[in-house]
Design an enzyme around this catalytic site. Structure first.
Site, mmCIF file in Angstrom:
data_model
loop_
_atom_site.group_PDB
_atom_site.id
_atom_site.type_symbol
_atom_site.label_atom_id
_atom_site.label_comp_id
_atom_site.label_asym_id
_atom_site.label_seq_id
_atom_site.Cartn_x
_atom_site.Cartn_y
_atom_site.Cartn_z
ATOM 1 N N GLU A 62 39.567 42.516 34.120
ATOM 2 C CA GLU A 62 40.909 42.231 34.610
ATOM 3 C C GLU A 62 41.680 43.511 34.883
ATOM 4 O OE1 GLU A 62 41.424 37.957 32.324
ATOM 5 O OE2 GLU A 62 42.660 39.646 31.678
ATOM 6 N N CYS B 26 34.095 32.877 43.747
ATOM 7 C CA CYS B 26 32.746 33.168 43.253
ATOM 8 C C CYS B 26 31.717 32.224 43.857
ATOM 9 C CB CYS B 26 32.715 33.101 41.734
ATOM 10 S SG CYS B 26 33.550 34.514 40.969
ATOM 11 N N GLU C 250 30.938 36.587 37.757
ATOM 12 C CA GLU C 250 29.898 36.236 38.724
ATOM 13 C C GLU C 250 29.799 37.270 39.837
ATOM 14 O OE1 GLU C 250 31.830 32.265 37.397
ATOM 15 O OE2 GLU C 250 32.407 34.365 37.618
ATOM 16 N N CYS D 248 35.751 38.781 38.832
ATOM 17 C CA CYS D 248 35.129 37.764 37.988
ATOM 18 C C CYS D 248 33.725 38.214 37.581
ATOM 19 C CB CYS D 248 35.032 36.444 38.741
ATOM 20 S SG CYS D 248 36.611 35.701 39.165
ATOM 21 N N ASN E 243 33.748 39.703 33.391
ATOM 22 C CA ASN E 243 34.996 39.850 34.122
ATOM 23 C C ASN E 243 35.725 41.106 33.658
ATOM 24 O OD1 ASN E 243 35.425 38.251 31.681
ATOM 25 N ND2 ASN E 243 37.511 37.890 32.364
ATOM 26 N N CYS F 183 34.781 29.884 39.910
ATOM 27 C CA CYS F 183 35.947 29.662 40.776
ATOM 28 C C CYS F 183 35.491 29.593 42.239
ATOM 29 C CB CYS F 183 36.982 30.769 40.569
ATOM 30 S SG CYS F 183 36.514 32.373 41.270
#
Length: 127
Positions: free
Chosen positions: A44, A90, A55, A53, A42, A87
């Site tokens: 940010e 994803c 994934e 993310c 990830n 999530c």
């Protein structure tokens, strides 16, 4: 490649995460149908909507290398110090490149746990 090796690669990727806001270091590793392994973490951003993310980072990397026909054979995701599945965003992106029986691995109660895409996203969006 077995699940333990995928988790090892996902964990190594998680250590490289840029997570100064959430402090959730997440890593992902996937095996493609062609037999290639890709990893990602990830990343940010202060503008949260621009965060990616692990994934999705991994999947986009795999598509950039293999092309639009890339298919996920299996995927593992790990968050250092935390346990949770991918999530919703994803899950939808994974479903775009996976079949309903594709296994998605994450940790549950400290142990590797798999769910199929059909279980993880039973009513995914399709065009």
């Amino acid at each position: 490649m077995n699940t333990d090796e995928l988790f090892d690669r996902a964990k190594a990727a998680a250590t490289k995460a840029y997570a100064p806001y959430s402090h959730f270091q997440v890593g992902c590793a996937l095996l493609t149908a062609q037999g290639n392994v890709f990893t990602g973490c990830n990343v940010e951003n202060a503008s949260y909507g621009l965060t990616i993310c692990a994934e999705r980072n991994t999947i986009f990397h795999a598509v950039a290398e293999e092309g639009p026909g890339m298919k996920i054979a299996t995927l593992a995701v790990i968050a250092l110090g935390h346990e949770f599945p991918p999530c919703g965003a994803c899950r939808q992106v994974i479903a775009e490149f996976a079949g309903p029986e594709t296994e998605v691995w994450f940790l549950r109660d400290g142990k590797p746990f798999a769910m199929t895409m059909a279980e993880l996203l039973p009513a995914g969006f399709r065009i």
